[in-house]
Design a protein around this motif. Structure first.
Motif, PDB file in Angstrom:
ATOM      1  N   ALA A 208      42.689  24.371  -5.734  1.00  0.00           N
ATOM      2  CA  ALA A 208      43.081  25.416  -6.685  1.00  0.00           C
ATOM      3  C   ALA A 208      42.564  26.788  -6.256  1.00  0.00           C
ATOM      4  N   ASP A 209      43.285  27.829  -6.683  1.00  0.00           N
ATOM      5  CA  ASP A 209      42.861  29.206  -6.436  1.00  0.00           C
ATOM      6  C   ASP A 209      41.877  29.669  -7.508  1.00  0.00           C
ATOM      7  N   VAL A 210      42.060  29.140  -8.718  1.00  0.00           N
ATOM      8  CA  VAL A 210      41.228  29.501  -9.865  1.00  0.00           C
ATOM      9  C   VAL A 210      40.881  28.232 -10.638  1.00  0.00           C
ATOM     10  N   ALA A 211      39.672  28.171 -11.177  1.00  0.00           N
ATOM     11  CA  ALA A 211      39.277  27.056 -12.048  1.00  0.00           C
ATOM     12  C   ALA A 211      38.741  27.625 -13.352  1.00  0.00           C
ATOM     13  N   LEU A 212      39.116  26.991 -14.433  1.00  0.00           N
ATOM     14  CA  LEU A 212      38.671  27.419 -15.766  1.00  0.00           C
ATOM     15  C   LEU A 212      37.872  26.276 -16.371  1.00  0.00           C
TER      16      LEU A 212
END
Length: 329
Positions: A208-212
């Motif tokens: 992933a490019d971003v993780a939340l």
């Protein structure tokens, strides 16, 4: 708030209240109040102070954006993070969660680009971001679960539900992790992890490019205990015997130094571990509750977080705790 003195009369209370309303709410000057109530200006000042001391008046400071920016800069320098999204303090937990969620939702709206993959965790804070009401520009983004599914009682706090909600908002797609979040033991967990469908989804989440993610605190009243994942006794044992102060994305447990702590609860979660989040370019960690400064400090010390989202009070407490602990060394 200070409790009201027992020896203050009803008449005095009424007078203090009237003067306080005139000054703080109606905008009357002390000179105007002095004339209206036929008392000296000096006495007006003393009565206003007494009203604050008695708890009749509570003063809440609304922080100027410049103040938040300074706190953010201190967090960036101290913990080597990219951003700190700091929400103004709110009077209750629900409003605080909404305020923090609003900042994160706006940040994502400005950050996400077509073709990106976003790994999604579970819990109340991550869910609040997905359900935030706001105008979103449609984008071709894929939201993928970084942890398995939870008990139906978890409902909208389930990673899969959150992924679907994000996909709906952005007019994009989501990918479910077809496994439970919680396994009874390590053997059961490994069996799920070896499933080809589960492996493919987790491989996508790892890239992933971003993780939340949400940061949890170790409480016998916690979300994971409420869902029946762990017993209150297991949580207390991990806290007291292993020094665990929080969990990262509902998966790995860590101590105040940011080191992964092995506990009776370890190796039972199906999803990405702390080390697997490190290669992700932008890990956004959210915690709005006032009970979480210690957990957030430990999480920041793992070195995995790139963007922190929390309240002013939590941010200041984190900085003070870190400074105090560093000084004590």
């Amino acid at each position: 708030m200070n409790t009201m003195s027992q020896d203050i009369s009803v008449e005095e209370t009424n007078l203090l209240t009237e003067i306080s309303v005139a000054y703080y709410q109606d905008g009357a000057t002390q000179e105007e109040i002095s004339k209206k109530f036929a008392i000296s200006r000096a006495k007006v000042g003393r009565l206003l102070k007494q009203a604050r001391d008695e708890g009749i008046v509570e003063i809440t400071v609304k922080y100027h954006p410049v103040f938040s920016a300074k706190v953010e800069q201190r967090l960036i320098e101290r913990f080597n993070i990219k951003r700190a999204l700091i929400a103004l303090d709110q009077p209750n937990e629900d409003l605080q969660r909404l305020q923090v969620a609003s900042l994160v939702a706006n940040y994502l709206s400005n950050t996400l680009k077509d073709g990106m993959v976003v790994a999604i965790g579970q819990g109340r804070n991550v869910s609040a971001v997905a359900h935030h009401n706001g105008v979103i520009t449609q984008r071709d983004v894929k939201f993928v679960c970084s942890i398995g599914g939870i008990h139906p009682r978890g409902g909208q706090f389930n990673a899969d539900h959150i992924c679907r909600q994000f996909a709906k908002k952005y007019g994009s797609s989501s990918e479910t992790l077809y496994a439970p979040a919680y396994a009874v033991n390590r053997e059961q967990k490994l069996a799920f992890m070896q499933n080809e469908t589960v492996k493919q989804t987790l491989d996508l989440a790892r890239k992933a490019d971003v993780a939340l993610v949400g940061i949890g605190d170790m409480s016998e009243n916690s979300y994971m205990v409420d869902l029946g994942w762990f017993t209150p006794q297991e949580v207390v044992q991990s806290r007291l015997q292993n020094g665990v102060i929080g969990d990262f994305a509902g998966y790995d447990f860590f101590d105040i130094q940011g080191d992964i702590a092995k506990t009776v609860m370890s190796d039972r979660i199906i999803g990405l571990g702390l080390e697997e989040f490190r290669p992700i370019a932008e890990v956004v960690a959210i915690a709005s509750e006032s009970s979480k400064p210690l957990a957030l400090l430990g999480a920041l010390r793992t070195g995995t977080i790139d963007v922190l989202a929390t309240s002013v009070s939590n941010a200041l407490t984190i900085l003070n705790l870190d400074e105090q602990m560093t000084y004590e060394k």
